[in-house]
Design an enzyme around this catalytic site. Structure first.
Site, PDB file in Angstrom:
ATOM      1  N   LYS A  13       0.834  -1.208   0.000  1.00  0.00           N
ATOM      2  CA  LYS A  13       0.000   0.000   0.000  1.00  0.00           C
ATOM      3  C   LYS A  13       0.868   1.257   0.000  1.00  0.00           C
ATOM      4  O   LYS A  13       0.618   2.182  -0.757  1.00  0.00           O
ATOM      5  CB  LYS A  13      -0.926   0.036   1.232  1.00  0.00           C
ATOM      6  CG  LYS A  13      -1.879  -1.133   1.349  1.00  0.00           C
ATOM      7  CD  LYS A  13      -2.870  -0.947   2.485  1.00  0.00           C
ATOM      8  CE  LYS A  13      -2.251  -0.947   3.870  1.00  0.00           C
ATOM      9  NZ  LYS A  13      -1.577  -2.200   4.266  1.00  0.00           N
ATOM     10  N   ARG A  88      -9.310   0.774   9.944  1.00  0.00           N
ATOM     11  CA  ARG A  88      -8.909  -0.624  10.104  1.00  0.00           C
ATOM     12  C   ARG A  88      -9.962  -1.446  10.834  1.00  0.00           C
ATOM     13  O   ARG A  88      -9.798  -2.661  10.971  1.00  0.00           O
ATOM     14  CB  ARG A  88      -7.618  -0.685  10.902  1.00  0.00           C
ATOM     15  CG  ARG A  88      -6.353  -0.870  10.051  1.00  0.00           C
ATOM     16  CD  ARG A  88      -5.248  -0.983  11.014  1.00  0.00           C
ATOM     17  NE  ARG A  88      -4.038  -1.611  10.656  1.00  0.00           N
ATOM     18  CZ  ARG A  88      -2.962  -0.989  10.189  1.00  0.00           C
ATOM     19  NH1 ARG A  88      -3.013   0.276   9.854  1.00  0.00           N
ATOM     20  NH2 ARG A  88      -1.839  -1.642  10.039  1.00  0.00           N
ATOM     21  N   ARG A 127      11.690  -6.483   4.693  1.00  0.00           N
ATOM     22  CA  ARG A 127      11.447  -5.044   4.502  1.00  0.00           C
ATOM     23  C   ARG A 127      12.396  -4.220   5.376  1.00  0.00           C
ATOM     24  O   ARG A 127      12.658  -4.575   6.524  1.00  0.00           O
ATOM     25  CB  ARG A 127       9.993  -4.720   4.877  1.00  0.00           C
ATOM     26  CG  ARG A 127       9.671  -3.249   4.721  1.00  0.00           C
ATOM     27  CD  ARG A 127       8.192  -3.001   4.635  1.00  0.00           C
ATOM     28  NE  ARG A 127       7.516  -3.105   5.928  1.00  0.00           N
ATOM     29  CZ  ARG A 127       6.238  -2.792   6.087  1.00  0.00           C
ATOM     30  NH1 ARG A 127       5.510  -2.402   5.058  1.00  0.00           N
ATOM     31  NH2 ARG A 127       5.676  -2.909   7.274  1.00  0.00           N
ATOM     32  N   ARG A 160      11.598  -2.611  11.189  1.00  0.00           N
ATOM     33  CA  ARG A 160      10.599  -2.306  12.212  1.00  0.00           C
ATOM     34  C   ARG A 160      10.476  -3.475  13.185  1.00  0.00           C
ATOM     35  O   ARG A 160      10.541  -4.631  12.779  1.00  0.00           O
ATOM     36  CB  ARG A 160       9.234  -2.079  11.536  1.00  0.00           C
ATOM     37  CG  ARG A 160       9.092  -0.709  10.946  1.00  0.00           C
ATOM     38  CD  ARG A 160       7.877  -0.586  10.056  1.00  0.00           C
ATOM     39  NE  ARG A 160       6.630  -1.108  10.596  1.00  0.00           N
ATOM     40  CZ  ARG A 160       5.443  -0.970  10.002  1.00  0.00           C
ATOM     41  NH1 ARG A 160       5.353  -0.299   8.862  1.00  0.00           N
ATOM     42  NH2 ARG A 160       4.360  -1.470  10.539  1.00  0.00           N
ATOM     43  N   ARG A 171      -0.223  -9.589  13.249  1.00  0.00           N
ATOM     44  CA  ARG A 171      -0.817  -8.512  12.443  1.00  0.00           C
ATOM     45  C   ARG A 171      -1.711  -9.092  11.342  1.00  0.00           C
ATOM     46  O   ARG A 171      -2.749  -8.519  11.010  1.00  0.00           O
ATOM     47  CB  ARG A 171       0.290  -7.637  11.835  1.00  0.00           C
ATOM     48  CG  ARG A 171       0.949  -6.740  12.874  1.00  0.00           C
ATOM     49  CD  ARG A 171       2.321  -6.288  12.422  1.00  0.00           C
ATOM     50  NE  ARG A 171       2.286  -5.348  11.313  1.00  0.00           N
ATOM     51  CZ  ARG A 171       3.302  -5.153  10.478  1.00  0.00           C
ATOM     52  NH1 ARG A 171       4.422  -5.839  10.611  1.00  0.00           N
ATOM     53  NH2 ARG A 171       3.205  -4.283   9.517  1.00  0.00           N
TER      54      ARG A 171
END
Ligand code: AMP
Length: 215
Positions: A13, A88, A127, A160, A171
């Protein structure tokens, strides 16, 4: 143009929103980025959000809603925006409807980027994010020119805390339980556009453009 970007963590996204903003001259509003900035600066909001974020849980609705209320008032959003990571939950979506109505704004579309869980885990564990500008990289598919260094501003790249295997699984579960019901919510409002999020960044972007040209 006012858009919502839905999709599981790691669907791309942020990467796609950046391109949309550039081409359509709108602003990206990422609740995750705003929370991370608050944590970096040690604000009250950042402290409240910290434990939820590290565990891969959602920050309580009321905290997020109060935050977004302030953000939506910013004049730079007048030209249009894409919400990335918000809403969300169904209560967040209902509150957004109310806020937009009060502000005389109309939502143009909800883009839903779809990617399977195993691919998401692969993407998220590789990532890396720039500490200074927040740009994200993938160690294999989209590596920086110099290892550990952002191409744009030379900032340090970091992983992260919630991009480690256990919080990632959590998540994804949270997405399934709390955010997937939003897809039905926006289908029923005739706003939802599903996009296959597997493939090259450019190819996925073309599919998004096709949708945006029709709205
Ligand atoms: P993201 O960068 O969008 O993956 O968000 C990182 C984390 O910030 C999430 O796992 C949540 O803990 C928190 N967060 C971001 N946006 C929201 C939201 N709309 N509602 C609740 N928590 C959020």
């Amino acid at each position: 143009m006012k858009l919502i970007f839905l999709g599981p963590p790691g669907a791309g996204k942020g990467t796609q929103a950046e391109k949309i903003c550039k081409d359509y001259d709108i602003v990206q509003l990422s609740t995750g980025d705003i929370l991370r900035t608050n944590r970096k600066h040690g604000t009250e909001l950042g402290k409240k959000a910290q434990s939820y974020m590290d565990a891969g849980e959602l920050v309580p609705d009321q905290i997020i809603i109060d935050m977004i209320k302030e953000e939506l008032k910013k004049p730079e959003l007048n030209k249009g925006y894409i919400l990335d990571g918000f809403p969300r939950t169904v209560p967040q979506a209902e509150e957004l409807d109310k806020l937009m109505k009060e502000m005389g704004q109309n939502l143009d579309a909800v883009l839903i980027l779809e990617v399977q869980n195993e691919e998401l885990v692969r993407r998220l564990t590789s990532r890396r994010i720039c500490r200074t500008c927040g740009k994200s990289y993938h160690l294999i598919y989209n590596p920086p020119k110099v290892e550990g260094v952002c191409n744009v501003d030379g900032g340090e790249l970091y992983q992260r805390d919630d991009d480690k295997e256990e919080p990632i699984r959590n998540r994804l579960q949270v997405y399934e339980n709390q955010t997937m019901p939003l897809i039905e919510y926006y289908i029923s409002k005739n706003m939802a556009h599903k996009i296959d999020g597997i493939g090259k960044i450019k190819e996925i972007y073309s599919k998004i453009q096709e949708v945006l040209e029709k709205i």
